[in-house]
Design an enzyme around this catalytic site. Structure first.
Site, PDB file in Angstrom:
ATOM      1  CG  LEU A   7      -0.405  -0.200   2.597  1.00  0.00           C
ATOM      2  CD1 LEU A   7       0.068   1.097   3.177  1.00  0.00           C
ATOM      3  CD2 LEU A   7      -1.491  -0.825   3.463  1.00  0.00           C
ATOM      4  CE  LYS A  20       7.611  -3.326   0.893  1.00  0.00           C
ATOM      5  NZ  LYS A  20       6.368  -2.645   0.989  1.00  0.00           N
ATOM      6  CG  PHE A  78       5.001   4.637  -9.951  1.00  0.00           C
ATOM      7  CD1 PHE A  78       3.853   4.524  -9.199  1.00  0.00           C
ATOM      8  CD2 PHE A  78       6.209   4.785  -9.292  1.00  0.00           C
ATOM      9  CE1 PHE A  78       3.906   4.559  -7.813  1.00  0.00           C
ATOM     10  CE2 PHE A  78       6.270   4.817  -7.913  1.00  0.00           C
ATOM     11  CZ  PHE A  78       5.118   4.702  -7.171  1.00  0.00           C
ATOM     12  N   GLY A 134      11.076  10.035  -2.591  1.00  0.00           N
ATOM     13  CA  GLY A 134      11.425   9.960  -1.170  1.00  0.00           C
ATOM     14  C   GLY A 134      10.429   9.116  -0.412  1.00  0.00           C
ATOM     15  CB  CYS A 172       8.847   2.668   1.330  1.00  0.00           C
ATOM     16  SG  CYS A 172       7.536   2.697   2.554  1.00  0.00           S
TER      17      CYS A 172
HETATM   18  C1  UGA Z   1       5.790   2.795  -1.760  1.00  0.00           C
HETATM   19  C2  UGA Z   1       5.249   1.760  -2.749  1.00  0.00           C
HETATM   20  O1  UGA Z   1       4.640   2.434  -3.847  1.00  0.00           O
HETATM   21  C3  UGA Z   1       4.229   0.842  -2.081  1.00  0.00           C
HETATM   22  O2  UGA Z   1       3.827  -0.169  -2.997  1.00  0.00           O
HETATM   23  C4  UGA Z   1       4.887   0.183  -0.862  1.00  0.00           C
HETATM   24  O3  UGA Z   1       3.954  -0.620  -0.151  1.00  0.00           O
HETATM   25  C5  UGA Z   1       5.395   1.256   0.074  1.00  0.00           C
HETATM   26  O4  UGA Z   1       6.341   2.104  -0.626  1.00  0.00           O
HETATM   27  C6  UGA Z   1       6.093   0.577   1.241  1.00  0.00           C
HETATM   28  O5  UGA Z   1       7.094  -0.100   1.025  1.00  0.00           O
HETATM   29  O6  UGA Z   1       5.585   0.638   2.374  1.00  0.00           O
HETATM   30  P1  UGA Z   1       4.910   5.103  -0.717  1.00  0.00           P
HETATM   31  O7  UGA Z   1       6.340   5.324  -0.349  1.00  0.00           O
HETATM   32  O8  UGA Z   1       3.868   5.277   0.324  1.00  0.00           O
HETATM   33  O9  UGA Z   1       4.702   3.614  -1.323  1.00  0.00           O
HETATM   34  O10 UGA Z   1       4.501   6.125  -1.896  1.00  0.00           O
HETATM   35  P2  UGA Z   1       4.700   6.137  -3.481  1.00  0.00           P
HETATM   36  O11 UGA Z   1       3.422   6.549  -4.088  1.00  0.00           O
HETATM   37  O12 UGA Z   1       5.321   4.907  -3.993  1.00  0.00           O
HETATM   38  O13 UGA Z   1       5.745   7.361  -3.668  1.00  0.00           O
HETATM   39  C7  UGA Z   1       7.117   7.247  -3.345  1.00  0.00           C
HETATM   40  C8  UGA Z   1       7.865   8.459  -3.886  1.00  0.00           C
HETATM   41  O14 UGA Z   1       7.843   8.461  -5.310  1.00  0.00           O
HETATM   42  C9  UGA Z   1       7.262   9.794  -3.468  1.00  0.00           C
HETATM   43  O15 UGA Z   1       8.279  10.721  -3.208  1.00  0.00           O
HETATM   44  C10 UGA Z   1       6.454  10.220  -4.683  1.00  0.00           C
HETATM   45  O16 UGA Z   1       6.247  11.597  -4.802  1.00  0.00           O
HETATM   46  C11 UGA Z   1       7.327   9.701  -5.807  1.00  0.00           C
HETATM   47  N1  UGA Z   1       6.572   9.469  -7.068  1.00  0.00           N
HETATM   48  C12 UGA Z   1       5.645   8.498  -7.148  1.00  0.00           C
HETATM   49  C13 UGA Z   1       6.862  10.285  -8.157  1.00  0.00           C
HETATM   50  O17 UGA Z   1       7.727  11.185  -8.087  1.00  0.00           O
HETATM   51  N2  UGA Z   1       6.185  10.064  -9.322  1.00  0.00           N
HETATM   52  C14 UGA Z   1       5.250   9.081  -9.436  1.00  0.00           C
HETATM   53  O18 UGA Z   1       4.687   8.926 -10.559  1.00  0.00           O
HETATM   54  C15 UGA Z   1       4.967   8.286  -8.329  1.00  0.00           C
END
Ligand code: UGA
Length: 456
Positions: free
Chosen positions: A181, A232, A277, A285, A288
């Site tokens: 999630l 994971k 994505f 950042g 995770c």
């Molecule tokens: C991430 C994973 O997406 C989840 O599947 C996983 O369960 C989680 O880590 C975990 O290991 O607990 P999360 O860190 O909550 O989730 O958020 P994301 O939506 O993945 O975003 C991570 C980073 O990537 C953020 O800084 C976000 O702004 C950036 N991001 C995401 C982008 O710059 N562009 C995108 O298109 C998507």
């Protein structure tokens, strides 16, 4: 209406509010179980409320007494869509309760314990498993015979086997079921998973764990604990790699004058690539990706394996953050000293108040280091960043008198702001939209017309 009937209606209302219609089609009768959840942060609280929404009776435990007090009073302390209303509904139905001591699990006839405690990055880059081992120790004293301990916390390869030895309870099963999630859409993701993954030395224990999710329409995968551990970390590292690529490509687009939005659309329509994505940012950042990429590299190096793509992914992310600062410096006229920078967004992404490893904070830290004043606004996140930094209460206050506006988190409310109001308030109309969320068709003409009249 009977209590049971009322319960079903209310729970269905929660489930409907957070799931796609597909879920209601495949609603199956599930066997209700008693579940314990250890650790009530984003993952644990979402897991607790998600399982309670599916019909299970959940007991949540955390060593933070203040958190337990607040949750027992019906207050969610984090900003996460859907959790507050789910907590209120499910508490009123007695589907979820919270305890302060693991010993209170005794006598509750708990069949499944989900460990959801944090696994932060240690100084060596490895995952710090202190909290997981401490949870295992507590469970060793209270778990009933034939119960299953399910590890949701992200742990490195081989940790599950070490936990089995630490538990020293051959009559209790250990399974691993990593969560996928995302903060900001955690409950929605719980209810609409792409897959549910369980690994254990006992296939029947794995099947029992999967049975808890019978109400969810998703592929269910049974594998080994070790495979779940690698899946994971690899999933997060792969997603981070994709984002580093996206950010590098967005930089190339900026230099060539091609719209990255068009490139992303063109690429994303290839079903092998997919459209999710693909949004650029000032860097990736959160709690995770940074720790999991580092932990994967540590695991690989223990086995004498190099992962050059993951190494490059991490390096490219530092460069993306540095590039964001460089762009702001250029927009400020080549030097940041004495300049005022308005910042929109502090959270590591929209939809959360979490600032852990937030790229916005890293950019701001570098800006302050170069001697400028930063005025920042975020709808929910807060940060105290020292001299030269001020957090203000509105997006327009952040840009008043600013030389550059930097949009660092993709909150929807920023996209809805009227550009001319911003341009009017700024000292000079220089805008760096690191997230690409401001509608260019509205912003470009407004800013350019002010520049041409010499007002911006
Ligand atoms: C991430 C994973 O997406 C989840 O599947 C996983 O369960 C989680 O880590 C975990 O290991 O607990 P999360 O860190 O909550 O989730 O958020 P994301 O939506 O993945 O975003 C991570 C980073 O990537 C953020 O800084 C976000 O702004 C950036 N991001 C995401 C982008 O710059 N562009 C995108 O298109 C998507």
């Amino acid at each position: 209406m009977t209590n049971c009937g009322r319960y079903c209606c209310q729970v269905m209302a929660i489930v409907k509010a957070i799931s796609r219609p597909l879920w209601t089609k495949s609603r199956k009768k599930i066997t209700m179980s008693n579940v314990g959840v250890i650790g009530l942060g984003y993952v644990g609280l979402t897991t607790a409320l998600g399982l309670a929404s599916l019909g299970h009776t959940v007991t949540g435990y955390d060593t933070d007494h203040n958190l337990i007090h607040k949750l027992s009073e019906g207050d969610v302390l984090i900003h996460e869509e859907g959790l507050q209303s789910a907590l209120e509904e499910l508490s009123s139905l007695s589907r979820v309760r919270f305890i302060r001591k693991a010993s209170e699990f005794l006598g509750a006839d708990v069949e499944f314990f989900f460990i959801c405690v944090p696994t932060p990055q240690s100084q060596t880059g490895h995952a710090d498993l202190r909290f997981v081992f401490s949870a295992i120790k507590e469970l060793s004293a209270v778990a009933s015979k034939n119960s299953v301990i399910v590890l949701k916390s992200s742990v490195p390869f081989g940790a599950g086997a070490r936990l089995v030895s630490a538990l020293a309870r051959p009559d209790v099963f250990v399974a691993s079921s990593p969560e996928f999630l995302r903060e900001g859409s955690a409950l929605r993701d719980f209810m609409n998973p792409d897959r549910i993954l369980v690994g254990s030395e006992s296939e029947s224990a794995s099947r029992r764990v999967l049975g808890l999710f019978d109400g969810l329409d998703a592929p269910k995968i049974v594998t080994t604990k070790e495979a779940t551990e690698l899946i994971k970390y690899s999933s997060n590292a792969y997603l981070a790699m994709r984002l580093s690529f996206v950010n590098d490509l967005a930089h190339l687009c900026e230099k060539t004058g091609v719209s990255f939005r068009h490139v992303a659309e063109g690429m994303g329509t290839d079903s092998r690539i997919g459209s999710e994505f693909l949004s650029p940012g000032p860097g990736w950042g959160g709690s995770c990706f940074p720790k999991d990429t580092s932990a994967l590299l540590s695991v690989a190096s223990e086995f004498g394996v190099s992962l050059p793509l993951v190494e490059a992914t991490v390096r490219a992310n530092s460069q993306a953050i540095y590039r964001s600062v460089e762009t702001i410096r250029q927009l400020a006229g080549g030097s940041l000293l004495g300049k005022t920078i308005g910042v929109w967004g502090l959270a590591f992404k929209a939809g959360t108040d979490d600032i852990r490893e937030s790229p916005a904070l890293k950019v701001i830290g570098q800006l302050l280091g170069e001697g400028c004043e930063v005025k920042a606004y975020d709808p929910v996140a807060t940060a105290a960043l020292g001299e030269g930094y001020r957090q203000v209460n509105s997006a327009l206050e952040a840009v008043a008198g600013a030389h550059v506006l930097a949009v660092l988190t993709e909150w929807q409310e920023f996209a809805e702001i009227i550009p001319s109001c911003v341009a009017d308030a700024m000292a000079v109309s220089n805008i760096f939209d690191a997230r690409g969320i401001l509608p260019a068709n509205l912003w470009k003409p407004a800013v350019e017309s002010l520049r041409s009249t010499g007002e911006g």
